[in-house]
Design a protein around this motif. Structure first.
Motif, PDB file in Angstrom:
ATOM      1  N   LEU A 179      24.485 -34.602  48.742  1.00 40.47           N
ATOM      2  CA  LEU A 179      25.776 -34.300  48.134  1.00 40.47           C
ATOM      3  C   LEU A 179      25.656 -33.225  47.063  1.00 40.47           C
ATOM      4  CD1 LEU A 179      27.283 -37.874  47.929  1.00 40.47           C
ATOM      5  CD2 LEU A 179      28.050 -36.012  49.388  1.00 40.47           C
ATOM      6  N   LEU A 180      24.545 -33.302  46.312  1.00 41.46           N
ATOM      7  CA  LEU A 180      24.373 -32.274  45.292  1.00 41.46           C
ATOM      8  C   LEU A 180      24.103 -30.923  45.943  1.00 41.46           C
ATOM      9  CD1 LEU A 180      22.311 -34.265  42.624  1.00 41.46           C
ATOM     10  CD2 LEU A 180      24.726 -33.621  42.535  1.00 41.46           C
ATOM     11  N   ARG A 181      23.377 -30.921  47.086  1.00 44.03           N
ATOM     12  CA  ARG A 181      23.175 -29.670  47.832  1.00 44.03           C
ATOM     13  C   ARG A 181      24.513 -29.126  48.339  1.00 44.03           C
ATOM     14  NH1 ARG A 181      19.121 -30.318  52.561  1.00 44.03           N
ATOM     15  NH2 ARG A 181      20.012 -28.285  53.109  1.00 44.03           N
ATOM     16  N   ALA A 182      25.354 -30.068  48.734  1.00 43.94           N
ATOM     17  CA  ALA A 182      26.682 -29.664  49.238  1.00 43.94           C
ATOM     18  C   ALA A 182      27.640 -29.330  48.111  1.00 43.94           C
ATOM     19  CB  ALA A 182      27.277 -30.774  50.096  1.00 43.94           C
ATOM     20  N   GLN A 183      27.135 -29.447  46.867  1.00 44.92           N
ATOM     21  CA  GLN A 183      27.956 -29.190  45.686  1.00 44.92           C
ATOM     22  C   GLN A 183      29.201 -30.078  45.678  1.00 44.92           C
ATOM     23  OE1 GLN A 183      28.744 -24.998  45.561  1.00 44.92           O
ATOM     24  NE2 GLN A 183      26.625 -24.451  45.068  1.00 44.92           N
ATOM     25  N   ARG A 184      28.978 -31.328  46.026  1.00 44.70           N
ATOM     26  CA  ARG A 184      30.067 -32.310  46.057  1.00 44.70           C
ATOM     27  C   ARG A 184      29.685 -33.502  45.161  1.00 44.70           C
ATOM     28  NH1 ARG A 184      33.376 -31.902  50.516  1.00 44.70           N
ATOM     29  NH2 ARG A 184      34.642 -33.464  49.447  1.00 44.70           N
ATOM     30  N   PRO A 185      29.430 -33.285  43.855  1.00 40.43           N
ATOM     31  CA  PRO A 185      29.045 -34.421  42.994  1.00 40.43           C
ATOM     32  C   PRO A 185      30.147 -35.456  42.894  1.00 40.43           C
ATOM     33  CG  PRO A 185      29.540 -32.464  41.667  1.00 40.43           C
ATOM     34  CD  PRO A 185      29.490 -32.021  43.083  1.00 40.43           C
ATOM     35  N   GLU A 186      31.421 -35.031  43.048  1.00 43.83           N
ATOM     36  CA  GLU A 186      32.508 -36.004  42.955  1.00 43.83           C
ATOM     37  C   GLU A 186      32.406 -37.057  44.049  1.00 43.83           C
ATOM     38  OE1 GLU A 186      33.956 -32.827  45.722  1.00 43.83           O
ATOM     39  OE2 GLU A 186      32.875 -32.904  43.795  1.00 43.83           O
ATOM     40  N   LEU A 187      31.863 -36.646  45.218  1.00 43.27           N
ATOM     41  CA  LEU A 187      31.670 -37.642  46.276  1.00 43.27           C
ATOM     42  C   LEU A 187      30.546 -38.601  45.918  1.00 43.27           C
ATOM     43  CD1 LEU A 187      32.088 -35.724  49.664  1.00 43.27           C
ATOM     44  CD2 LEU A 187      33.518 -37.527  48.751  1.00 43.27           C
ATOM     45  N   VAL A 195      29.834 -39.510  42.886  1.00 45.93           N
ATOM     46  CA  VAL A 195      30.464 -40.447  41.954  1.00 45.93           C
ATOM     47  C   VAL A 195      31.272 -41.478  42.728  1.00 45.93           C
ATOM     48  CG1 VAL A 195      32.168 -40.636  40.103  1.00 45.93           C
ATOM     49  CG2 VAL A 195      30.520 -38.776  40.069  1.00 45.93           C
ATOM     50  N   LYS A 196      32.034 -40.992  43.713  1.00 47.20           N
ATOM     51  CA  LYS A 196      32.891 -41.907  44.490  1.00 47.20           C
ATOM     52  C   LYS A 196      32.053 -42.934  45.236  1.00 47.20           C
ATOM     53  CE  LYS A 196      36.419 -41.979  48.071  1.00 47.20           C
ATOM     54  NZ  LYS A 196      35.773 -43.003  48.870  1.00 47.20           N
ATOM     55  N   PHE A 197      30.981 -42.449  45.870  1.00 44.97           N
ATOM     56  CA  PHE A 197      30.147 -43.381  46.639  1.00 44.97           C
ATOM     57  C   PHE A 197      29.520 -44.431  45.701  1.00 44.97           C
ATOM     58  CE2 PHE A 197      29.384 -39.959  50.053  1.00 44.97           C
ATOM     59  CZ  PHE A 197      30.465 -40.422  50.779  1.00 44.97           C
ATOM     60  N   TYR A 198      29.051 -43.977  44.490  1.00 49.16           N
ATOM     61  CA  TYR A 198      28.459 -44.930  43.526  1.00 49.16           C
ATOM     62  C   TYR A 198      29.513 -45.902  43.045  1.00 49.16           C
ATOM     63  CZ  TYR A 198      23.919 -42.603  43.177  1.00 49.16           C
ATOM     64  OH  TYR A 198      22.688 -42.116  43.461  1.00 49.16           O
ATOM     65  N   LYS A 199      30.773 -45.380  42.843  1.00 51.54           N
ATOM     66  CA  LYS A 199      31.862 -46.281  42.423  1.00 51.54           C
ATOM     67  C   LYS A 199      32.111 -47.334  43.490  1.00 51.54           C
ATOM     68  CE  LYS A 199      35.796 -44.679  41.266  1.00 51.54           C
ATOM     69  NZ  LYS A 199      36.954 -43.770  41.249  1.00 51.54           N
ATOM     70  N   ASP A 200      32.195 -46.848  44.750  1.00 55.54           N
ATOM     71  CA  ASP A 200      32.477 -47.783  45.837  1.00 55.54           C
ATOM     72  C   ASP A 200      31.364 -48.822  45.965  1.00 55.54           C
ATOM     73  OD1 ASP A 200      34.732 -46.340  46.265  1.00 55.54           O
ATOM     74  OD2 ASP A 200      33.972 -45.190  48.002  1.00 55.54           O
ATOM     75  N   ALA A 201      30.115 -48.378  45.593  1.00 51.53           N
ATOM     76  CA  ALA A 201      28.986 -49.320  45.689  1.00 51.53           C
ATOM     77  C   ALA A 201      28.840 -50.146  44.404  1.00 51.53           C
ATOM     78  CB  ALA A 201      27.702 -48.542  45.951  1.00 51.53           C
ATOM     79  N   ASP A 202      29.827 -49.963  43.486  1.00 57.54           N
ATOM     80  CA  ASP A 202      29.839 -50.696  42.209  1.00 57.54           C
ATOM     81  C   ASP A 202      28.611 -50.361  41.367  1.00 57.54           C
ATOM     82  OD1 ASP A 202      31.326 -52.227  40.555  1.00 57.54           O
ATOM     83  OD2 ASP A 202      30.460 -54.139  41.195  1.00 57.54           O
TER      84      ASP A 202
END
Length: 1747
Positions: free
Chosen positions: A1223-1231, A1233-1240
């Motif tokens: 995700l960081l390679r894809a320059q999508r850090p917001e995703l 964050v979202k994935f970590y949020k979804d994983a609590d």
């Protein structure tokens, strides 16, 4: 009939200068007037003087004053004038056809007394009356005159009837005498007709009666026999004086009488059979009318007066415009003049039977006219001026007229075709036909002159589609009927009517020669054919060939040219004939041989020298040879022998040339010797007869001249010895014997033994004759001569020689006669038998050999059988006892009854075989009972059964069969019989047999075997209906196998299997039928499916064309793609719809993806321009490498999507580090964050967010808090605690966010404190931008809580001046807002003021607003409708502002229909010349002048205000930039109208000025483009009626009614009454009535009453300009007069001028107005004078004058 004055031709003098006589030329082109000074003035038809000449006395010595011209008349050809004079002479002057031709006296007739009256009714015949009472006739050809009848009293009047065939003379003693040149079969009496009470100076002979008037002031109408019919007595009328002259209209339907200052008009009413008097034409100061002349076309009447004036009047009953192209003037009930408006040409249409012309139409490309009367039909050609009137009883108007032929009109009515030749007053012919196509009718009327043919009129038409009839219209008989084997679609006669071309539906072109009645087929596949105009040449087209027959008499001689198009036209002009052919887009002309065409024309015209000269220029060819033959034949017929000689020389006929050369030499010699026509010489005539092989005629020519030797020589040369000797015997020629010897010698030399024998026999040398007959091989003749001469019979040798010759020649009967004559019976019997002369043989045998008679009878019978004379043979066989032969002969002779009779008498068993033959005959004639008996007698019962079976008489057959057969045998017999019938094709009979046996299966098998499937279905349906569908399907398969597809389709349809039919046609590539079936039975979906499959089978461009034809190209491409038939889809798209190719690639790619063929799918996605889809495909299948590859190569934007996909996969696999890395390679850090949020995994989320998305940290915090609150909500208290924690930890930003999140509607104080705390923290600790954001959030929230001061202070702390001011404004703290703006930001002072104004405006506090913004206050007053306050306030401002709101208020009042108030407004405030106000002024003017009920005196004030307002406006415009502009001119005209309206209202208040008011109302009609037309005409009519001007009132009311009617039908009313006036024609039609329905009905009733009474003349009054008296523009000169400032009438003579140029008044009206004003002291009139004083620059200083 109405008289309308047109112009003055001759100006009257001050004293007596009598116009003695006048005359119109019969051709209507000249008009002659004789003045008192004896000069004849000549005018053209328009009344322009063109010529003149002086008359002369009988003897010059008496001088020019010694006579007067008493009368004159034009000749019927209009080129001569007869002048009758008081000095006892009549001169006839030739004046010529053209103006300026030399005048010459061509006849003069000296009389015994003065000439009083003169007529010229017919060619060369002048009728005149003398003072001594004689009526005489002068003949201009013989220059002699004679007396018709004599009376004792001076002739005072002379007139003719309408036809000019009879005359009436009026005498001084009151008698009227009638004389007929031709009574036209009426049987009316001649001589003294009646005696009038006074001298009949005014005498007129109408078409129905005679009218007489004189000095007793009475007009009397007499019948044709002199009885009084009507009496018009004017003796009590003091204004009437004696009647001096009368004239009858050319139609005889109207009579005009002239008296003092008056013309009285009488019109004949045919329905009531009496005369009606029209309104008299009264013209003051005209004085006594001395002469009247009526133009021959009835359109003009001229009146000459005692003072020398000549007035021209227009005469018509009515006038109408037809199609805007023709003017129709009805000058009488039976006469109409039609004038072409564009060319000016005229045609006079008149009913010769005096019927009323009801309707006239112009038809046939505006060339032909058609008119109906009650009993006749009038037709005419406007181009040639040929007119016809034919009897035509009422047909209901259902006729159809055809004008294709220029010389004849074809009328089709109720299945009957009638032909009318123009200029002929009888129907040319009528035939019954149902075919009215002009191509199926051909008429030829004298189109080319032929020798010896005077009247050539032929008609060809169709009786039915296959039968042509040809009629001679001149002679009235049928020339022939042509029956054809095919339907005829075109026919045409040639111009001479001798040959007929016709074409049938099979495109065969046929020629029919009417004289020889021979039909010839000229051409097949003929698509176009035409006769060449002016010739007998035919041009036709046969496929790609142009075919020409230059000599139609030789149909086989045809000239052909190849062409590459179609013939469209044939042109012949300027010595050139061209056939026009379309070749592609161009026109090509093929020139015909004009010389060959010229030959045909020359021969038809009889110009054989020209034809010969032409042929000599041609080379010999089959066509040329045919023309030489034709010319030779015609030259001989015309006796032009030198031309015939030349023709035969060209043809190579040497003998005929030599003979004609000799003949021509004889003719030339006779001509030289006698000087006469040599062709009339008897020898030439005889030679011509010889050429015609008419030798008897040649002999007659010789015998008439007693040229016997020449006749004998002629016959000798021709070897016609019998005729030669007959001539010699008849004339007892001395060389008779020598001629006979020469004849015999010639016969023997030429081997004519028979003829020589006849000569010998005639001379009595019988033996010599026999020898010659035998030598000639004619033994029968020799035998005849021998038998008739007993002396020769005694010579055995001669008899033997003759008999041997007869037997050798097989003349056995003649030999038998010879032998019987010399008693050699045995030889005679043998010869008779050999020659078949059995009758003579039997007769001889009965005498000489009785025993041989029986044998001879049998031989005779056998001989007759050989000769097929079976009837005759029967009796001879019976006589010979040969009964079997007799039976056979009877059967052969079909003498069946005789055969049966003979057979029944036989006992011989062998005779039974004949029973069958005879029985078969009786069976064939259906005499079954006799046949049955004969079959049974002959033992052939089975044949009898077969007979009954064949005849369908199954009961008799069965009955007979049962008698002799078992049931099985019967069944077997029936089946075998049925099979035989089947083999013989008699299937119906076989079916009946099978039905008798109840074997339908055999019937079905039989019909099926014979392929008669309809019968199979019928039988199955009858006996096994359950198997019907199955049978249909079975038959369909068989028929399909036999390629009988249409029949197979029928059976499939019957079986309701349309899909099978479509499939069948598809399998056999019969796509059109497949498509048809699918379309008819399968609906739209099936239709499209079949079209798709059809196109697929075609492929390529053919498929595209097909699909375009059906409009299904889009559907086909979609369908191909949806059916995965991508190759076909690509083909279609490439050829026709390339935009679709990417879409097909995409569908192909999706298909390949579904099939798992990913590499191929990738290629297609890329071709479709959708690489992202390929990437998604690989991502979907977790093929990350390929996904990465495609993305990097074709869609770099998708690389991140691939990495995201991998990351999502790793998250699912719990490989968080790898996922985070992707995700960081894809320059999508917001995703991440979202994935970590979804994983609590909140800690990781906050880590990533802080590091890569610090701006999103607060949002994440909120999410976290929200999530935390869900798990355990803490409410407002929790937020406050959290905020304090953040504040204590120095996290002021988060603390501020927590304070701002506090929302508790139940505790507003807490909310306010929290928000203020957030603002305070942000101001103290956060950056400027962040603090500003927080304040901008808190400020509106405080405003909502109405904490305006707190919010404003926060804004001021952050220097947000605008927001602080807005907050004070929202809290209505206007002073604080102003102070802040003034102290901190002066540029917002106006903003605050504006908001304050808007506040006041919204609150409606106008008084307060005035002090702040006057204009806004004024707008608010206007918006609220407080116009008084608005104008009051505006008046305190400047003039411009005031008039802005005056204009707004005026506009409002006009919309509210308060125009009077608007006028008062401008009256009060003035009229500025602002262009933007012009529309208001115009609308105000129009609304006021079109108000109803404003014509009375009570409306004066309104009109005066309008007038004064417009005067002020015009004066202001004069001083402005708009001076002399179109708008200025419009307002000047409006001022004039307003002044007239005011003057009229003022005048209506004073009784003495009612005529002034009426004149103003009439003048206002000039302005109906502004004033409502219906209102103007209504008011003018009322005003005229009020002052007694009923004629004008009638015209105006009549037009008013027309305008009202236009409301309903929308048609513009008739404007003909106002021609030559300045009353506008094109005016706006009213949309609603200006009067009530009751008022309208009152006007209608009055107009109707006046029309019925006929007491008014519907003509507008005219003045000295010969123009409508109220018109400013003179009709003749176009000069425009000034309008009177009081009445609007034109100012002509007595005028008063005002100081301002262009202002004048009629003196009489001005003085009347002044006097009335002075005597009545009317304030309105005084106001009018005051206005005129201002407007006209002062009043005139003249005194008063009264007339």
């Amino acid at each position: 009939m109405q008289l309308k004055h047109i112009k003055t031709l001759l100006t009257p003098q001050d004293g007596a200068a009598k116009v003695t006589c006048m005359a119109w030329a019969p051709n209507n082109s000249k008009f002659a007037v004789c003045t008192v000074d004896r000069v004849v003035l000549l005018y053209d038809e328009h009344g322009e003087r063109r010529d003149k000449f002086s008359t002369k006395p009988l003897d010059p010595k008496y001088g020019k004053q010694s006579y007067v011209v008493s009368d004159m008349a034009f000749s019927p050809d209009s080129i001569k004038i007869a002048i009758g004079q008081s000095d006892n002479i009549i001169y006839v002057y030739r004046i010529g056809e053209e103006w300026g031709d030399k005048k010459a006296i061509c006849n003069k007739f000296v009389q015994s007394s003065a000439v009083t009256r003169l007529l010229w009714p017919a060619e060369s015949v002048i009728v005149y009356g003398l003072v001594d009472g004689k009526v005489r006739v002068a003949n201009t050809q013989t220059n002699k005159s004679s007396t018709i009848y004599t009376t004792e009293s001076c002739i005072v009047s002379l007139t003719t009837n309408v036809s000019g065939k009879g005359i009436l003379s009026g005498h001084a003693d009151g008698t009227v005498v009638r004389y007929f040149f031709d009574d036209q079969g009426l049987g009316e009496s001649q001589g003294k007709l009646l005696t009038h009470p006074c001298p009949p100076y005014a005498l007129a002979w109408g078409s129905n009666s005679i009218m007489v008037a004189g000095c007793d002031k009475k007009v009397v109408a007499y019948s044709s026999e002199g009885q009084v019919l009507q009496n018009f007595d004017y003796s009590r009328d003091r204004s009437e004086r004696e009647f001096t002259v009368a004239v009858t209209s050319p139609s005889g339907q109207s009579v005009v009488f002239g008296s003092f200052d008056r013309l009285r008009v009488f019109n004949w009413a045919p329905r009531r059979s009496m005369w009606d008097e029209a309104k008299p034409k009264e013209i003051s100061n005209l004085y006594t009318i001395t002469s009247l002349a009526w133009k021959r076309d009835g359109s003009r009447l001229c009146a000459g007066t005692l003072c020398g004036g000549v007035e021209l009047f227009d005469c018509c009953l009515r006038r109408a415009i037809y199609k805007n192209k023709f003017e129709m003037t009805y000058v009488g009930l039976n006469q109409v003049i039609i004038r072409n408006l564009s060319s000016g040409t005229r045609v006079v249409l008149k009913s010769y039977y005096d019927y009323e012309v009801e309707e006239v139409k112009i038809m046939g490309k505006d060339r032909y006219l058609v008119a109906h009367t009650s009993d006749t039909l009038l037709l005419g050609d406007l181009l040639t001026n040929k007119l016809s009137e034919v009897p035509w009883p009422g047909s209901g108007g259902n006729e159809k007229f055809f004008f294709e032929n220029e010389s004849v009109c074809m009328i089709f009515n109720a299945g009957e075709l009638s032909l009318v030749e123009y200029s002929n007053n009888e129907i040319l012919g009528s035939v019954r036909t149902e075919f009215m196509n002009p191509h199926l009718i051909s008429v030829r009327l004298n189109e080319r002159k032929q020798r010896g043919v005077e009247d050539n009129k032929k008609l060809a038409y169709l009786i039915d589609l296959k039968t042509i009839a040809i009629v001679d219209l001149a002679a009235g008989y049928n020339l022939g009927t042509i029956s054809h084997d095919s339907k005829i679609d075109w026919l045409e006669l040639n111009e001479t009517g001798r040959k007929l071309l016709f074409r049938d539906k099979k495109l065969r072109l046929n020629l029919y020669d009417i004289e020889s009645r021979v039909k010839t087929t000229l051409l097949t596949f003929c698509s176009c054919v035409q006769w060449v105009p002016g010739s007998d040449v035919v041009v036709a087209q046969n496929r790609g060939n142009l075919c020409i027959w230059y000599s139609i008499d030789s149909p086989e001689s045809i000239t052909m040219f190849p062409i590459r198009g179609d013939i469209v036209d044939l042109l012949r002009a300027d010595g050139k004939t061209e056939v026009i052919v379309t070749e592609g887009v161009s026109m090509v002309g093929y020139s015909l041989d004009e010389g060959l065409i010229e030959f045909g024309t020359a021969t038809d015209d009889g110009d054989y020298d020209r034809a010969t000269a032409f042929l000599e220029t041609l080379e010999m060819s089959p066509e040329t040879e045919a023309m030489w033959k034709t010319l030779s034949k015609l030259a001989l017929e015309a006796r032009q022998l030198h031309i015939a000689e030349r023709c035969f020389a060209a043809l190579g006929d040497v003998s005929t040339v030599r003979f004609l050369h000799q003949t021509n030499q004889i003719a030339n010699k006779v001509s030289q010797e006698t000087g006469e026509d040599g062709t009339s010489f008897y020898q030439v005539q005889a030679h011509i007869a010889m050429l015609d092989k008419n030798f008897k005629l040649a002999e007659m020519h010789y015998m008439e001249q007693n040229a016997i030797d020449e006749a004998i020589e002629m016959y000798q040369e021709l070897h016609r010895w019998d005729d030669c000797i007959a001539v010699a015997e008849a004339k007892s020629h001395p060389e008779l014997n020598s001629l006979r010897e020469n004849y015999y010698q010639w016969l023997t030399e030429t081997g004519q033994d028979e003829r020589a024998g006849e000569v010998k026999e005639g001379q009595g040398d019988f033996q010599g004759a026999i020898n010659l007959y035998l030598r000639a091989g004619l033994p029968a003749k020799a035998a005849r001569l021998t038998i008739s001469r007993p002396e020769i019979c005694s010579s055995t040798e001669t008899v033997s020689r003759i008999a041997a010759s007869l037997i050798k020649g097989e003349f056995y009967e003649r030999a038998g006669d010879l032998y019987e004559k010399v008693r050699n019976n045995q030889r005679a019997l043998e010869c008779y038998c050999k020659g078949g002369a059995f009758r003579k043989a039997v007769e001889l045998a009965r005498v000489a050999f009785p025993a041989e008679v029986v044998n001879l009878e049998e031989a005779w019978g056998d001989y007759l059988v050989q000769q097929k004379q079976m009837d005759a043979a029967i009796n001879h066989f019976i006589e010979a006892g040969c009964t079997l032969k007799a039976i056979e002969a009877a059967i052969a002779a079909r003498q069946w009854k005789k055969a049966v009779h003979i057979l029944e008498l036989q006992e011989d068993p062998s005779a039974e075989k004949y029973y069958v033959k005879i029985a078969q005959h009786y069976a064939s004639v259906q005499d079954y009972e006799v046949a049955q008996q004969l079959f049974v007698k002959g033992g052939h019962i089975k044949d009898a059964v077969d007979m009954f079976t064949t005849a369908g008489r199954w009961e008799e057959a069965h009955k007979l069969a049962v008698q002799c057969m078992t049931e099985e045998e019967v069944g077997s017999l029936y089946i075998s019989r049925a099979q035989q019938l089947e083999e013989n094709g008699k299937l119906k009979e076989a079916e009946r047999l099978f039905s008798t046996l109840d074997r339908p299966d055999l019937t079905v098998a039989m019909y099926k075997k014979n392929r008669m499937f309809d019968d199979v279905i019928r039988v199955v349906g009858k006996h096994h209906p359950d198997l019907l569908t199955e049978t249909h399907l079975h038959l369909a398969k068989e028929l399909e196998a036999e390629s009988r597809f249409s029949e197979a389709e029928y059976h499939l349809m019957e079986a309701e299997e349309w899909k099978a039919a479509v499939h069948m046609y598809r399998v056999h590539d019969m796509w059109e039928d497949a498509y048809r079936v699918a379309k008819s039975h399968g609906g739209a979906a099936a239709q499209k499916q079949v079209a798709f499959l059809w196109a697929k089978s075609l492929g390529g461009e053919a498929a595209v064309k097909l699909l375009n034809k059906f409009g299904m190209l889009d559907y086909a491409i979609e369908a191909a793609a949806n059916k995965f038939e991508f190759d076909f889809a690509f083909d279609l798209a490439r050829l026709s719809y390339k935009e679709k190719i990417p879409e097909i690639h995409l569908k192909h790619a999706i298909y390949l993806e579904d099939e798992g063929r990913f590499p191929e799918a990738e290629v297609e996605f890329i071709k479709a321009g959708k690489p992202k889809e390929a990437v998604f495909m690989y991502v979907h299948n977790k093929d990350w490498a390929d996904a990465q590859r495609v993305a990097e190569s074709y869609d770099p934007d998708s690389v991140s999507e691939v990495l995201v996909g991998q990351a999502r996969f790793c998250f699912e696999e719990k490989d968080f580090l790898k996922a985070e890395a992707f995700l960081l390679r894809a320059q999508r850090p917001e995703l991440a964050v979202k994935f970590y949020k979804d994983a609590d995994m909140w800690s990781d989320a906050f880590r990533i967010c802080k590091e890569y998305l610090p701006s999103k940290l607060s949002v994440l915090q909120e999410d976290y808090e929200r999530e935390a609150s869900k798990k355990g909500s803490r409410g407002v208290d929790g937020l406050l605690e959290q905020a304090k924690e953040w504040e204590e930890s120095g996290e002021y930003s988060r603390a501020v966010d927590c304070y701002l999140k506090v929302k508790d509607e139940s505790n507003l104080t807490v909310m306010e404190k929290c928000w203020m705390k957030a603002a305070e923290l942000s101001i103290k600790f956060l950056s400027g931008n962040r603090a500003t954001e927080v304040v901008q959030v808190v400020g509106p929230r405080l405003t909502q809580l109405r904490k305006f001061n707190a919010a404003a202070e926060l804004y001021l702390n952050m220097d947000l001046i605008k927001e602080a001011i807005d907050t004070f404004i929202d809290g209505e703290e206007w002073n604080k807002a102003k102070r802040v703006a003034k102290e901190l930001e002066p540029r917002y002072e106006n903003y605050v003021d504006q908001k304050y104004k808007e506040h006041l405006k919204n609150q409606g506090r106008v008084e307060s607003l005035v002090s702040v913004d006057v204009m806004a206050a004024l707008d608010l007053y206007a918006e609220k409708g407080q116009w008084e306050k608005c104008l009051e306030t505006a008046s305190k401002q400047n003039f411009k502002i005031l008039h802005k709101y005056v204009a707004l208020y005026a506009t409002h009042l006009i919309k509210e229909e308060e125009a009077v108030k608007a006028l008062q407004l401008y009256t009060q405030h003035g009229a500025p010349p602002n262009p933007q106000n012009f529309n208001i002024y115009k609308r105000l003017f129009l609304d006021l002048i079109n108000r109803s009920n404003t014509a009375g005196p009570e409306s004066y004030r309104m009109w005066a205000d309008l007038r004064n307002f417009l005067l002020e406006l015009c004066e202001n415009l004069t001083k402005s930039a708009e001076a002399n502009s179109p708008a200025h001119e419009d307002f000047e005209q409006m001022l004039l109208i307003a002044h007239y309206l005011a003057a009229r209202s003022a005048a209506k208040g004073v009784e003495q000025l009612m005529s002034i008011a009426a004149k103003v109302s009439v003048s206002l009609l000039r302005y109906t483009e502004l004033i409502r037309a219906d209102k103007a005409f209504y008011e003018a009519g009322l005003a005229c009626k009020a002052v007694g001007w009923e004629n004008m009132a009638f015209i105006f009311f009549n037009h008013f009614v027309d305008l009202c009617d236009a409301l309903d039908d929308g048609r513009a009313p008739d404007h003909s009454d106002f021609l030559d006036t300045d009353i506008p024609f094109e005016v706006p039609l009213p949309t609603k009535l200006c009067v009530t329905d009751a008022q309208l009905e009152q006007i209608r009733d009055w107009v109707l009453m006046v029309s019925v009474e006929n007491r008014l003349e519907q003509v507008l009054p005219r003045d000295e300009r010969d123009t409508y008296e109220a018109s400013l523009v003179a009709a003749n000169t176009g000069l425009r007069s000034l309008p009177c400032v009081l009445t609007g009438y034109p100012v002509l003579r007595n005028k008063i001028e005002f100081p301002v140029a262009g202002k004048a008044a009629n003196k009489e009206d001005w003085n009347t107005f002044l006097m009335a004003t002075k005597t009545t002291h009317s304030p309105e009139c005084q106001d009018v004078l005051k206005f005129l004083n201002n407007w006209c620059g002062g009043l005139p200083a003249t005194g008063f004058s009264f007339h």
